[in-house]
Design a protein around this motif. Structure first.
Motif, mmCIF file in Angstrom:
data_model
loop_
_atom_site.group_PDB
_atom_site.id
_atom_site.type_symbol
_atom_site.label_atom_id
_atom_site.label_comp_id
_atom_site.label_asym_id
_atom_site.label_seq_id
_atom_site.Cartn_x
_atom_site.Cartn_y
_atom_site.Cartn_z
ATOM 1 N N TYR A 1 4.811 3.458 -3.382
ATOM 2 C CA TYR A 1 4.652 2.278 -2.532
ATOM 3 C C TYR A 1 5.940 2.002 -1.768
ATOM 4 O O TYR A 1 5.921 1.671 -0.575
ATOM 5 C CB TYR A 1 4.262 1.071 -3.386
ATOM 6 N N TYR B 1 6.082 4.377 1.104
ATOM 7 C CA TYR B 1 5.241 3.898 2.209
ATOM 8 C C TYR B 1 5.974 2.817 3.005
ATOM 9 O O TYR B 1 5.974 2.833 4.250
ATOM 10 C CB TYR B 1 3.920 3.355 1.658
ATOM 11 N N THR C 1 7.006 3.284 6.857
ATOM 12 C CA THR C 1 6.214 2.489 7.791
ATOM 13 C C THR C 1 7.038 1.427 8.504
ATOM 14 O O THR C 1 6.862 1.190 9.704
ATOM 15 C CB THR C 1 5.044 1.811 7.055
ATOM 16 N N THR D 1 1.865 -8.402 8.028
ATOM 17 C CA THR D 1 0.851 -7.396 7.720
ATOM 18 C C THR D 1 -0.270 -8.028 6.891
ATOM 19 O O THR D 1 0.013 -8.757 5.941
ATOM 20 C CB THR D 1 1.488 -6.243 6.906
ATOM 21 N N GLN E 1 -9.856 -5.116 3.979
ATOM 22 C CA GLN E 1 -8.539 -4.574 4.370
ATOM 23 C C GLN E 1 -8.146 -3.407 3.472
ATOM 24 O O GLN E 1 -7.596 -2.395 3.942
ATOM 25 C CB GLN E 1 -7.460 -5.665 4.285
ATOM 26 N N LEU E 2 -8.416 -3.524 2.185
ATOM 27 C CA LEU E 2 -8.099 -2.436 1.256
ATOM 28 C C LEU E 2 -8.922 -1.192 1.579
ATOM 29 O O LEU E 2 -8.419 -0.068 1.514
ATOM 30 C CB LEU E 2 -8.352 -2.888 -0.186
ATOM 31 N N GLY F 1 -7.497 0.333 4.727
ATOM 32 C CA GLY F 1 -6.128 0.818 4.596
ATOM 33 C C GLY F 1 -5.104 -0.011 5.335
ATOM 34 O O GLY F 1 -3.926 0.359 5.387
ATOM 35 N N THR F 2 -5.516 -1.148 5.915
ATOM 36 C CA THR F 2 -4.533 -2.024 6.557
ATOM 37 C C THR F 2 -3.692 -2.751 5.520
ATOM 38 O O THR F 2 -2.625 -3.281 5.842
ATOM 39 C CB THR F 2 -5.231 -3.055 7.470
ATOM 40 N N MET F 3 -4.177 -2.793 4.271
ATOM 41 C CA MET F 3 -3.387 -3.238 3.120
ATOM 42 C C MET F 3 -3.402 -2.126 2.085
ATOM 43 O O MET F 3 -4.458 -1.557 1.802
ATOM 44 C CB MET F 3 -3.959 -4.532 2.519
ATOM 45 N N GLN F 4 -2.235 -1.788 1.541
ATOM 46 C CA GLN F 4 -2.142 -0.728 0.542
ATOM 47 C C GLN F 4 -2.555 -1.210 -0.841
ATOM 48 O O GLN F 4 -3.014 -0.434 -1.674
ATOM 49 C CB GLN F 4 -0.712 -0.192 0.477
ATOM 50 N N ASN F 5 -2.375 -2.506 -1.106
ATOM 51 C CA ASN F 5 -2.748 -3.114 -2.377
ATOM 52 C C ASN F 5 -2.851 -4.612 -2.143
ATOM 53 O O ASN F 5 -2.600 -5.095 -1.024
ATOM 54 C CB ASN F 5 -1.727 -2.771 -3.473
ATOM 55 N N HIS G 1 0.034 -6.457 -0.557
ATOM 56 C CA HIS G 1 0.429 -6.049 0.790
ATOM 57 C C HIS G 1 -0.171 -6.981 1.851
ATOM 58 O O HIS G 1 -0.719 -6.543 2.858
ATOM 59 C CB HIS G 1 -0.008 -4.598 1.011
#
Length: 382
Positions: A101, A104, A108, A172, A192-193, A196-200, A203
């Protein structure tokens, strides 16, 4: 009164203002401190408490312990401000190279996330009351940024922002709605999860968010994330008292809900409020208390400092009834003398450079913290 707790991110470094990554040593040897993705800052969290008097000590005691430990390591101290003020934004210093994480985040966002801030958590057990509170605090979050702004420098330069941190921070996902219900928040988060706009679930980097032990399903607190690092704990408690009083008001008077109370057109009110608030956040990051904002109730233009003064008068009775109105008083000093960024920029206008300003701030804050710790906390056991 509601429970209150803080997540405090701070930089470590030298009295000359050089920020140095020491979090691996700190986390290994001091209880209560955790890593951030970059090793140059470290975080501690206070337990949720109700009384402001106890919160004051809980804010100061870990810093006193950390300063003592830094002194053992060498000529190190705590650095105020919320950005890499004098140097260092050209590279990332990973605190945990094996954490995917963190990889990432570095790849990013780069060093735009290597900031120091205060997250304020206020306990709210009912999820729908929490969502209403989040809506109200979201549209008023720029005011808390205006009070706390403390990052006018980056890499030795005056940036033109009072909060360079929030001016550059990669909020984000890029668009976060006003959550109309707990169900709306759950569905949106799951979407969102999946995209993939949120990783967890962590996020979600917006000015305010619902929080809890099992997000998005089990929630118990509101988390205000927009504030820069306020090194003066008494000023921080004043801002928190304003926030708590406002949340008590929305809990007692659901009609204060922006989705109900705003005079903006009902057909697209939720989206209009988000757009207005985003613009207000940008303006507050730039000029803090002197920013021209648009009021969410009716769209009128108002200076941030005047809006805060209005809120101060509006919440005073609620805070007095709750027994904590005295903790609001330091807000008057901030409105009168300026926030940390404005005080630093005044020194720039007087001919000083950012390095000189930061060196002086490091010394001043260390001295003030020592006096405060001696006054309010029990001595450390050797």
């Amino acid at each position: 009164m509601l429970s209150k707790g803080f997540e405090v991110e701070m930089y470590t470094g030298t009295p000359d203002g050089e920020i140095v990554g020491l979090s691996d040593k700190i986390v290994a040897n001091l209880h209560g401190f955790v890593r951030e993705p970059d090793s140059r800052n470290v975080e501690y969290t206070t337990a949720p408490l109700y009384r402001y008097e106890r919160l004051l000590c809980e804010l100061v005691r870990p810093r006193r312990q950390l300063r003592a430990y830094l002194h053992q390591l060498g000529n190190y101290t705590l650095i105020p401000g919320s950005t890499l003020a004098l140097a260092g934004s050209d590279r990332f210093y990973r605190s945990d190279p094996g954490n995917p994480y963190h990889s990432y985040i570095e790849q990013t966002y780069g060093t735009t996330v290597v900031t120091a801030s205060i997250h304020i958590n206020i306990g709210i057990s009912d999820p729908e009351t929490l969502m209403r509170a989040c809506r109200l605090v979201r549209v008023e979050a720029p005011l808390y940024l205006a009070l706390s702004a403390a990052s006018p420098f980056l890499d030795g330069n005056v940036t033109g922002f009072h909060s360079t941190r929030w001016g550059l921070f990669p909020k984000t996902p890029a668009h976060v709605p006003l959550f109309e219900s707990h169900r709306h928040y759950i569905d949106w988060t799951e979407a969102q999860l999946e995209k993939g706009t949120m990783q967890n679930v962590r996020h979600l980097w917006s000015s305010v968010r619902p929080n809890g032990d099992h997000r998005p399903y089990s929630l118990n607190r509101l988390e205000l994330r927009i504030c820069d690092l306020m090194t003066d704990p008494i000023a921080l408690l004043a801002l928190t008292a304003l926030l708590e009083a406002r949340i008590l008001q929305i809990a007692q008077h659901p009609e204060l809900d922006p989705l109900q109370y705003s005079l903006l057109p009902a057909s697209d009110r939720a989206e209009a409020l988000v757009a207005l608030t985003d613009a207000n956040e940008t303006a507050a990051a730039k000029l803090s208390l002197d920013a021209e904002l648009r009021h969410w109730r009716d769209g009128r233009t108002i200076l941030a400092r005047d809006w805060i003064e209005e809120l101060y008068q509006e919440v005073w009775g609620t805070a007095k009834q709750g027994g904590f109105s005295c903790f609001l008083l330091p807000l008057k000093k901030i409105l009168r003398e300026g926030n940390e960024a404005q005080r630093w920029l005044k020194q720039i206008e007087q001919g000083h450079d950012p390095e000189t300003v930061m060196k002086q701030a490091i010394q001043t804050i260390a001295a003030e913290e020592l006096v405060l710790a001696d006054e309010i906390c029990q001595p450390l056991v050797a």
